[in-house]
Design a protein around this motif. Structure first.
Motif, PDB file in Angstrom:
ATOM      1  N   GLY A  23       3.572 -48.339  33.468  1.00 36.43           N
ATOM      2  CA  GLY A  23       2.118 -48.488  33.418  1.00 36.43           C
ATOM      3  C   GLY A  23       1.512 -47.691  32.281  1.00 36.43           C
ATOM      4  N   ARG A  24       2.001 -46.468  32.102  1.00 39.93           N
ATOM      5  CA  ARG A  24       1.504 -45.629  31.006  1.00 39.93           C
ATOM      6  C   ARG A  24       1.846 -46.258  29.658  1.00 39.93           C
ATOM      7  NH1 ARG A  24       3.883 -40.589  28.802  1.00 39.93           N
ATOM      8  NH2 ARG A  24       2.245 -39.695  27.511  1.00 39.93           N
ATOM      9  N   PHE A  25       3.086 -46.732  29.519  1.00 41.47           N
ATOM     10  CA  PHE A  25       3.509 -47.365  28.278  1.00 41.47           C
ATOM     11  C   PHE A  25       2.654 -48.593  27.975  1.00 41.47           C
ATOM     12  CE2 PHE A  25       6.072 -50.664  26.217  1.00 41.47           C
ATOM     13  CZ  PHE A  25       6.300 -50.039  24.990  1.00 41.47           C
ATOM     14  N   LEU A  26       2.446 -49.436  28.972  1.00 41.95           N
ATOM     15  CA  LEU A  26       1.645 -50.645  28.769  1.00 41.95           C
ATOM     16  C   LEU A  26       0.216 -50.288  28.379  1.00 41.95           C
ATOM     17  CD1 LEU A  26       2.936 -52.847  31.719  1.00 41.95           C
ATOM     18  CD2 LEU A  26       3.516 -53.057  29.287  1.00 41.95           C
ATOM     19  N   ALA A  27      -0.340 -49.261  29.015  1.00 43.94           N
ATOM     20  CA  ALA A  27      -1.703 -48.848  28.678  1.00 43.94           C
ATOM     21  C   ALA A  27      -1.784 -48.329  27.248  1.00 43.94           C
ATOM     22  CB  ALA A  27      -2.177 -47.776  29.661  1.00 43.94           C
ATOM     23  N   LEU A  28      -0.794 -47.561  26.834  1.00 45.25           N
ATOM     24  CA  LEU A  28      -0.803 -46.999  25.477  1.00 45.25           C
ATOM     25  C   LEU A  28      -0.614 -48.071  24.404  1.00 45.25           C
ATOM     26  CD1 LEU A  28       1.269 -43.731  26.018  1.00 45.25           C
ATOM     27  CD2 LEU A  28      -1.159 -43.890  25.418  1.00 45.25           C
ATOM     28  N   THR A  29       0.182 -49.085  24.722  1.00 50.11           N
ATOM     29  CA  THR A  29       0.471 -50.117  23.722  1.00 50.11           C
ATOM     30  C   THR A  29      -0.486 -51.305  23.782  1.00 50.11           C
ATOM     31  OG1 THR A  29       2.043 -51.263  25.174  1.00 50.11           O
ATOM     32  CG2 THR A  29       2.936 -49.565  23.695  1.00 50.11           C
ATOM     33  N   GLY A  30      -1.217 -51.405  24.889  1.00 50.49           N
ATOM     34  CA  GLY A  30      -2.104 -52.559  25.036  1.00 50.49           C
ATOM     35  C   GLY A  30      -1.354 -53.840  25.343  1.00 50.49           C
ATOM     36  N   THR A  31      -0.127 -53.708  25.783  1.00 48.69           N
ATOM     37  CA  THR A  31       0.708 -54.857  26.119  1.00 48.69           C
ATOM     38  C   THR A  31       0.582 -55.129  27.610  1.00 48.69           C
ATOM     39  OG1 THR A  31       2.274 -54.156  24.416  1.00 48.69           O
ATOM     40  CG2 THR A  31       3.061 -55.769  26.002  1.00 48.69           C
ATOM     41  N   ASP A  32       0.604 -56.394  27.972  1.00 44.63           N
ATOM     42  CA  ASP A  32       0.591 -56.708  29.402  1.00 44.63           C
ATOM     43  C   ASP A  32       2.000 -57.136  29.823  1.00 44.63           C
ATOM     44  OD1 ASP A  32       0.724 -59.821  29.453  1.00 44.63           O
ATOM     45  OD2 ASP A  32      -0.889 -59.363  28.034  1.00 44.63           O
ATOM     46  N   PRO A  33       2.310 -56.982  31.105  1.00 40.82           N
ATOM     47  CA  PRO A  33       3.665 -57.271  31.574  1.00 40.82           C
ATOM     48  C   PRO A  33       4.164 -58.675  31.223  1.00 40.82           C
ATOM     49  CG  PRO A  33       2.430 -56.165  33.299  1.00 40.82           C
ATOM     50  CD  PRO A  33       1.461 -56.477  32.185  1.00 40.82           C
ATOM     51  N   SER A  34       3.268 -59.642  31.210  1.00 38.70           N
ATOM     52  CA  SER A  34       3.700 -61.018  30.945  1.00 38.70           C
ATOM     53  C   SER A  34       4.133 -61.233  29.496  1.00 38.70           C
ATOM     54  CB  SER A  34       2.589 -62.004  31.312  1.00 38.70           C
ATOM     55  OG  SER A  34       1.463 -61.802  30.483  1.00 38.70           O
ATOM     56  N   SER A  35       3.747 -60.358  28.598  1.00 41.93           N
ATOM     57  CA  SER A  35       4.112 -60.547  27.194  1.00 41.93           C
ATOM     58  C   SER A  35       5.257 -59.639  26.744  1.00 41.93           C
ATOM     59  CB  SER A  35       2.889 -60.330  26.296  1.00 41.93           C
ATOM     60  OG  SER A  35       2.438 -59.000  26.398  1.00 41.93           O
ATOM     61  N   LEU A  36       5.832 -58.876  27.671  1.00 42.67           N
ATOM     62  CA  LEU A  36       6.900 -57.946  27.300  1.00 42.67           C
ATOM     63  C   LEU A  36       8.112 -58.647  26.698  1.00 42.67           C
ATOM     64  CD1 LEU A  36       7.025 -55.226  30.086  1.00 42.67           C
ATOM     65  CD2 LEU A  36       6.434 -54.940  27.684  1.00 42.67           C
ATOM     66  N   ARG A  37       8.526 -59.736  27.298  1.00 43.83           N
ATOM     67  CA  ARG A  37       9.720 -60.436  26.798  1.00 43.83           C
ATOM     68  C   ARG A  37       9.511 -60.906  25.360  1.00 43.83           C
ATOM     69  NH1 ARG A  37      14.133 -62.375  29.320  1.00 43.83           N
ATOM     70  NH2 ARG A  37      13.177 -62.100  31.346  1.00 43.83           N
ATOM     71  N   HIS A  38       8.349 -61.449  25.078  1.00 42.47           N
ATOM     72  CA  HIS A  38       8.051 -61.897  23.716  1.00 42.47           C
ATOM     73  C   HIS A  38       7.951 -60.703  22.770  1.00 42.47           C
ATOM     74  CE1 HIS A  38       6.478 -64.312  20.466  1.00 42.47           C
ATOM     75  NE2 HIS A  38       5.444 -63.482  20.361  1.00 42.47           N
ATOM     76  N   ALA A  39       7.289 -59.635  23.204  1.00 46.76           N
ATOM     77  CA  ALA A  39       7.103 -58.449  22.368  1.00 46.76           C
ATOM     78  C   ALA A  39       8.436 -57.792  22.032  1.00 46.76           C
ATOM     79  CB  ALA A  39       6.175 -57.461  23.059  1.00 46.76           C
ATOM     80  N   ALA A  40       9.398 -57.875  22.950  1.00 43.79           N
ATOM     81  CA  ALA A  40      10.692 -57.232  22.740  1.00 43.79           C
ATOM     82  C   ALA A  40      11.454 -57.828  21.565  1.00 43.79           C
ATOM     83  CB  ALA A  40      11.531 -57.315  24.009  1.00 43.79           C
ATOM     84  N   ALA A  41      11.050 -58.980  21.083  1.00 41.67           N
ATOM     85  CA  ALA A  41      11.686 -59.582  19.917  1.00 41.67           C
ATOM     86  C   ALA A  41      11.131 -59.014  18.612  1.00 41.67           C
ATOM     87  CB  ALA A  41      11.495 -61.099  19.951  1.00 41.67           C
TER      88      ALA A  41
END
Length: 90
Positions: A23-41
């Motif tokens: 949760g802290r990581f997502l808040a700091l990066t502005g990334t939402d859980p649904s976009s993590l897989r795409h962002a990981a590329a």
């Protein structure tokens, strides 16, 4: 995928099992859980994952203990993914 990217993906996988840290990581990066897989590329995103871990030694050590990863492997991944123009603070 190189070993630095594999380390970053391992960190992301570990974070997925640590709801408070994720949760802290997502808040700091502005990334939402649904976009993590795409962002990981994205290599820039992976650099941010490693940077997040490098920014807090107790979290770094908890990751290393939980996964059997050597801290120096995380440091190396940080250096590689951050690139020569952005060596980070270590």
């Amino acid at each position: 995928m190189n070993s630095s990217e594999e380390t970053a993906i391992a960190i992301l996988g570990w974070l997925a099992n640590e709801p408070e840290l994720l949760g802290r990581f997502l808040a700091l990066t502005g990334t939402d859980p649904s976009s993590l897989r795409h962002a990981a590329a994205d290599p820039g995103f992976l650099a941010g994952v490693v940077d997040f871990l490098m920014g807090h030694e107790p979290t770094l050590l908890a990751f290393c203990a939980a996964t059997g990863t050597r801290p120096e492997d995380v440091v190396r991944a940080h250096a590689v993914l951050s690139g020569p123009d952005n060596p980070g603070d270590f």
